[in-house]
Design an enzyme around this catalytic site. Structure first.
Site, PDB file in Angstrom:
ATOM      1  N   GLU A 100      25.780  34.470 -13.601  1.00  0.00           N
ATOM      2  CA  GLU A 100      25.303  33.261 -12.919  1.00  0.00           C
ATOM      3  C   GLU A 100      24.134  32.674 -13.715  1.00  0.00           C
ATOM      4  OE1 GLU A 100      23.100  33.697  -9.198  1.00  0.00           O
ATOM      5  OE2 GLU A 100      24.262  32.054  -8.353  1.00  0.00           O
TER       6      GLU A 100
ATOM      7  N   CYS B 280      24.247  27.285  -5.224  1.00  0.00           N
ATOM      8  CA  CYS B 280      25.041  28.521  -5.283  1.00  0.00           C
ATOM      9  C   CYS B 280      26.538  28.215  -5.328  1.00  0.00           C
ATOM     10  CB  CYS B 280      24.723  29.404  -4.086  1.00  0.00           C
ATOM     11  SG  CYS B 280      24.909  28.549  -2.520  1.00  0.00           S
TER      12      CYS B 280
ATOM     13  N   GLU C  82      23.466  35.856   2.026  1.00  0.00           N
ATOM     14  CA  GLU C  82      24.161  34.834   1.227  1.00  0.00           C
ATOM     15  C   GLU C  82      23.635  34.983  -0.189  1.00  0.00           C
ATOM     16  OE1 GLU C  82      26.514  33.260   2.491  1.00  0.00           O
ATOM     17  OE2 GLU C  82      26.118  33.203   4.635  1.00  0.00           O
TER      18      GLU C  82
ATOM     19  N   LYS D 241       9.862  33.429   5.268  1.00  0.00           N
ATOM     20  CA  LYS D 241       9.241  33.690   3.964  1.00  0.00           C
ATOM     21  C   LYS D 241       9.933  32.787   2.963  1.00  0.00           C
ATOM     22  CE  LYS D 241       8.825  35.579   0.186  1.00  0.00           C
ATOM     23  NZ  LYS D 241       8.719  34.712  -0.987  1.00  0.00           N
TER      24      LYS D 241
END
Ligand code: NDP
Length: 486
Positions: free
Chosen positions: A390, A291, A257, A183
């Site tokens: 973030e 990331c 993750e 996906k």
């Protein structure tokens, strides 16, 4: 803005189920746009529970078929061939990845596509060497473990490194003998669509690799499906938590993750030339949408001014522009939604009385597209939202420090724990300091240097489990221990 290549190419995306491209049963589609031009790139099939179910059934059937019984060497050769075919189509895939994400074409080619192929090469080799445990218990018994695939695995990925991250999961999943339903992010569906065909061209039997496009609900249908055995997910921490809840009733194996807010700690005895060169990359590569980017920079006070002067000067040299221009360093952010999110943090920094040494606004000279200037902010305290949350864009904060203890406390004062960089010429300090950082990955005097055998992943709210080498292989395998009485 100058256009250096045809950027109006159309690419519609269908699901790939049981070896064929198919539309959704209800014919629903959504639009995919080019973030650098805001032009339509194509229509994408919008899957729901029906398409997820079809894909899972195809994957389950394929598990019992040729794939499940294929000799190791033959499966390894097919996996290697996928890597070959990715490299054969490297220019095309890089072009499509840049159209879809807004990232510079040189980056797509040299990092995303190249490393995607490498993921298949690595696991094609790795799978032929991996063993299990055996123990002799006196003259009573021999215990040995046999390795089996987990079964049907759902692979759910974000938009920042679409092909690369998908292959980082698909390659070990296939190497361990599983079948998969992928996906991709709704924002970047193109290269996963092509990857499915590449797998088929390499000899992967129908049903082993499937793709279902759609929004979060499509992913949710996969995570709660009775017949999916494991979910490997990369994305935001909040989504990870939602998936954990959705997967609980069916007790799926999970690998996460998740997000990061990674510190980059620069001591006064570091090689400043090296620091500046690498920190430019670790701050702004891929528009800061990695990331692992080091968005919290801490600099020891004696070199704080020097660092800021040199770092600011280099940042001002960065070219924000057309992803297809070879001189571009920073392309477009991936979507309007993400662009607005990043700009909202620049407003927050203003409210928090931050000082902008560069950027702080949308890049000028663009009528269309989601371009933001590389931004360095100083003057923010440790409780600032820009320091703690973030942002996932070309935005870094810089804070001075006086002692090792003080900076260590700030480094670890976060619920994230993905990665960190430490810069120092003192080996003792490097060892002492890096060992105390609460992160899954610590780089000393470097950044983003990867060896695929090493554990990759985050602690705290940045992940569950590790990927890479044996860690990936263990996740995608089940072990049965057999005891043979003598
Ligand atoms: P999201 O978590 O929003 O989305 C990731 C994927 O999950 C997308 O395919 C999304 O679908 C899907 N999804 C959304 N909701 C659900 C749900 N309820 N159930 C199942 N699937 C769902 O992340 P982003 O795409 O915004 O990616 C950015 C994030 O990824 C950042 O936080 C970044 O740090 C993290 N990341 C972590 C990495 C790591 O290795 N730790 C590496 C790269 C990125 P859709 O978007 O199509 O709706």
């Amino acid at each position: 803005m100058q256009t250096t290549e045809n950027r109006t190419e159309r690419m519609d995306c269908s699901h790939f189920i049981d070896g064929s491209y198919v539309q959704s049963g209800n014919g629903k589609t959504f639009e995919n746009t080019n973030p650098a031009t805001e032009e339509l790139l194509g229509n994408v099939a919008e899957g729901g529970t029906e398409e997820v179910d079809q894909a899972v059934r195809a994957a389950r059937k394929a598990l019992k078929g040729e794939w499940g019984n294929m000799p190791l060497k033959k499966r390894s050769n097919i996996i290697r061939k996928i890597g070959d075919l990715i490299l054969e189509r490297q220019d095309e895939l890089a072009r499509l990845e840049s159209l879809d994400t807004g990232k510079p074409i040189w980056l797509s080619k040299s990092v995303d596509i190249d490393r995607a192929a490498n993921n298949f090469y690595f696991f094609a080799d790795y799978m032929t060497t991996v063993g299990t445990e055996a123990y002799q218990q006196d003259d009573i018994a021999i215990h040995y473990a046999v390795r089996k695939p987990v079964g049907v695995v759902g692979l759910i990925n974000p938009w920042n490194l679409p092909l690369f991250l998908m292959t980082w999961k698909l390659a070990p999943a296939l190497a361990a003998g599983n079948t998969a339903v992928m996906k991709p992010s709704e924002v970047t569906p193109i290269t996963a669509t092509i990857l499915a065909q590449i797998c088929k061209d390499a000899g992967v039997p129908d049903g082993v690799v499937n793709v279902v496009h759609g929004f979060g609900e499509t992913g949710a249908a996969l995570t709660s499906h009775d017949n999916v055995d494991a979910i490997a997910f990369t994305g935001e921490t909040v989504t990870g938590s939602t998936i954990m809840k959705a997967a609980a009733p069916t007790l799926k194996k999970l690998s996460f993750e998740l997000g990061g807010k990674n510190p980059n700690v620069i001591f006064a005895d570091a090689d400043m030339e090296d620091v500046i060169e690498t920190t430019i990359r670790s701050s702004f590569i891929n528009q800061g949408e990695v990331c692992l980017c080091g968005s919290r920079i801490y600099v020891e006070r004696p070199v704080y001014d020097e660092f800021l002067e040199r770092f600011t000067a280099k940042t001002k040299e960065l070219v924000v522009g057309d992803p297809f221009d070879p001189n571009t360093n920073v392309g477009a952010l991936v979507s309007e939604e993400h662009y607005n999110k990043v700009l909202s943090y620049l407003d927050i920094a203003k409210e928090e009385n931050g000082t902008f040494l560069t950027g702080g606004k949308a890049a000028e000279g663009f009528d269309k597209g989601y371009f933001v200037e590389p931004t360095i902010i100083t003057g923010l305290g440790k409780d600032s939202r820009c320091v703690r949350e973030e942002i996932f864009g070309p935005v870094v904060t810089v804070i001075p420090f006086d002692t090792e203890e003080e900076v260590l406390e700030q480094v670890n004062d976060t619920h994230y724990g993905l990665s960190a960089s430490v810069w120092t010429g003192n080996v003792k300090r490097a060892t002492r300091f890096s060992g105390q950082i609460e992160a899954g990955i610590v780089w000393v005097n470097t950044w983003f240097l990867r060896d695929l055998r090493t554990p990759f992943g985050g602690m705290k709210h940045s992940g569950v489990g590790r990927e890479g080498g044996a860690h990936s292989f263990d996740f995608y395998s089940e072990l049965t221990n057999i005891t043979l009485k003598m």
